[in-house]
Design an enzyme around this catalytic site. Sequence first.
Site, PDB file in Angstrom:
ATOM      1  N   GLY A 114      55.783  10.414-158.211  1.00  0.00           N
ATOM      2  CA  GLY A 114      57.128  10.969-158.042  1.00  0.00           C
ATOM      3  C   GLY A 114      57.541  11.868-159.186  1.00  0.00           C
ATOM      4  CG  ASP A 284      49.883  13.808-158.503  1.00  0.00           C
ATOM      5  OD1 ASP A 284      48.650  13.602-158.475  1.00  0.00           O
ATOM      6  OD2 ASP A 284      50.500  13.989-159.568  1.00  0.00           O
TER       7      ASP A 284
HETATM    8  P1  AMP Z   1      51.214  15.541-163.979  1.00  0.00           P
HETATM    9  O1  AMP Z   1      49.820  15.115-164.275  1.00  0.00           O
HETATM   10  O2  AMP Z   1      51.882  16.328-165.078  1.00  0.00           O
HETATM   11  O3  AMP Z   1      51.330  16.228-162.659  1.00  0.00           O
HETATM   12  O4  AMP Z   1      52.094  14.219-163.909  1.00  0.00           O
HETATM   13  C1  AMP Z   1      51.735  13.092-163.177  1.00  0.00           C
HETATM   14  C2  AMP Z   1      52.943  12.214-163.020  1.00  0.00           C
HETATM   15  O5  AMP Z   1      53.449  11.825-164.306  1.00  0.00           O
HETATM   16  C3  AMP Z   1      54.100  12.826-162.271  1.00  0.00           C
HETATM   17  O6  AMP Z   1      54.682  11.807-161.528  1.00  0.00           O
HETATM   18  C4  AMP Z   1      55.005  13.277-163.380  1.00  0.00           C
HETATM   19  O7  AMP Z   1      56.346  13.375-162.978  1.00  0.00           O
HETATM   20  C5  AMP Z   1      54.820  12.171-164.405  1.00  0.00           C
HETATM   21  N1  AMP Z   1      55.122  12.606-165.768  1.00  0.00           N
HETATM   22  C6  AMP Z   1      54.413  13.468-166.541  1.00  0.00           C
HETATM   23  N2  AMP Z   1      54.994  13.619-167.739  1.00  0.00           N
HETATM   24  C7  AMP Z   1      56.096  12.835-167.764  1.00  0.00           C
HETATM   25  C8  AMP Z   1      57.121  12.541-168.725  1.00  0.00           C
HETATM   26  N3  AMP Z   1      57.126  13.099-169.935  1.00  0.00           N
HETATM   27  N4  AMP Z   1      58.087  11.695-168.370  1.00  0.00           N
HETATM   28  C9  AMP Z   1      58.096  11.116-167.163  1.00  0.00           C
HETATM   29  N5  AMP Z   1      57.176  11.335-166.219  1.00  0.00           N
HETATM   30  C10 AMP Z   1      56.176  12.179-166.503  1.00  0.00           C
HETATM   31 MG    MG Z   2      52.227  16.722-161.209  1.00  0.00          MG
END
Ligand code: AMP
Ligand code: MG
Length: 543
Positions: A114, A284
């Site tokens: 999410g 995702d």
């Molecule tokens: P990503 O690999 O950047 O696409 O992130 C994977 C998941 O981790 C997604 O659900 C992002 O919203 C969550 N996410 C990444 N960085 C953060 C953060 N600093 N705080 C909260 N959620 C994060």
């Molecule tokens: Mg992402």
Amino acid sequence: MKSEYSLETPAQELESLHFDNRFLRELPADPDCSNRVRQVPKACYSRVKPTPMAKPRLVAFSEEVADLLGLSEQACETELFAEVFAGNRLLPGMDPYAMCYGGHQFGHWAGQLGDGRAINLGEVLNARGEHWMLQLKGCGLTPYSRQGDGLAVLRSSVREFLCSEAMHHLGIPTTRALSLVLTGEEVTRDMFYDGHPKQEPGAIVCRVSPSFTRFGSFQIFTYRDELEQLRKLVDFTIRHDFPQLPAPGVATYLQWFEEICRRTADLMVHWMRVGFVHGVMNTDNMSISGLTIDYGPYGWLEDYDLTWTPNTTDAQGRRYCFGQQPQVALWNLAQLANAIYPLIGQAEPLEEALKLYGASYQRGWQEMMAQKLGLRQFEAASDEALCKELDALLQSAETDMTIFYRNLTEVGAGQPEPQQLDDEALLAPLQEAYYQPEQLTEEHRRRTADWLRSYLQRVAGDGREEEDRRSQMQAVNPKYVLRNYLAQLAIDKAESGDYSLVTELLEVLRQPYAEQPEQQEFAAKRPEWARHRAGCSMLSCSS
Ligand code: AMP
Ligand code: MG
């Protein structure tokens, strides 16, 4: 853009943006409005407010995206704009929410992910009748934040802001970026997860897209056996994001999946054309609309290396390296097929559609290669071997992909019988592409010259005007891409309070296929200092 006779002040332009929040209105909501980390069943989204930030300050905005929304440059320079796009103020009609989705990360089902740090503000309905979702990235905790802090740092926000727009100007489907705003808050990050946390400036990008729906948005419902919600999201997506398709039903679901396969194949062909490596192709991070989405530890190929990945987290497995991307996209599509299977109940047509992905990719890749080489069309009989040898050559010496293709146009230019040129004359225009020209072996030079002769022979057989071929090649072989070291230089400066390079790069990357002789320095291959520097060749997911 608003006319200069507009009666509104710039701030009023913002206030009168028209919102039409279809995603909220038509899809199941999380009834719980508390902002605490939790599992959110049976819902596409949770309402949540952005966290107010200390001192918003606009760093840069994209005029083209502002124009899509009907905002003038003056409106983007108001204090209200910085406040709104840092999440401190809501405009009338905004109704913020975070989206629920799951995903496979590095091949394993990861459950609910999410929007952990992204919040949608709403959907602008512009004067052309288009819906554009606005989404802030880095604006605080949401129910999906898991262990994260909901924030984003300046370096990763600069990278997302610039690359989104650069990709758009390259003609590659992508989410867009309206603005880059400093929050005035400090964010703690351990960039390489090695026990050296640092304080970094916080920033927020406002991303803009017709849709932020991911493969994982559907997967989460199937994994939870929430088929009613699954169907609602599929029908919604077909209605609004694929309006050319007939009304939802089993046959339409299949057509829809085929279309997603085609769009994904098309996207992969584009990435391979320009040397873009996404870095984290988890399900995702795959857009249902075939857009490039979620700019994290992405990178641009420098020397042509199929195994290259910018993502340090993936350095071992190289699941998401350059050459693997088309294959991984197929794997991701297979996961999406599994997710929508309950609505279709037959595996065979889904398998057929997955084969269609392979065929579309193959066809698209051949057309793309023909264009890169300036050929009228791909002739399997001659061009398969031509491309295979080229691929081997590019890998056997450290060769800058972007410069090689751009300069290939110049080989033998203006010569009536270019195949007759000697090796040195043939190779001259390509010298600039080699990272270590002094290390090129005689054998490599001879092999390259041989290849160039067969290539020129093939080109001669096409019988086209040189000028035609040049303009075709220049239209698909960019001169300017967001080289890893250029983004890092812009970040270094920005971290010391000078944002000029962000704006300059944004400007140059607006016309990536144009010569722009005065911007030549931005077309230079990676300097030696950047070879092993963090941020240039190595990136992590810590952003
Ligand atoms: P990503 O690999 O950047 O696409 O992130 C994977 C998941 O981790 C997604 O659900 C992002 O919203 C969550 N996410 C990444 N960085 C953060 C953060 N600093 N705080 C909260 N959620 C994060
Ligand atoms: Mg992402």
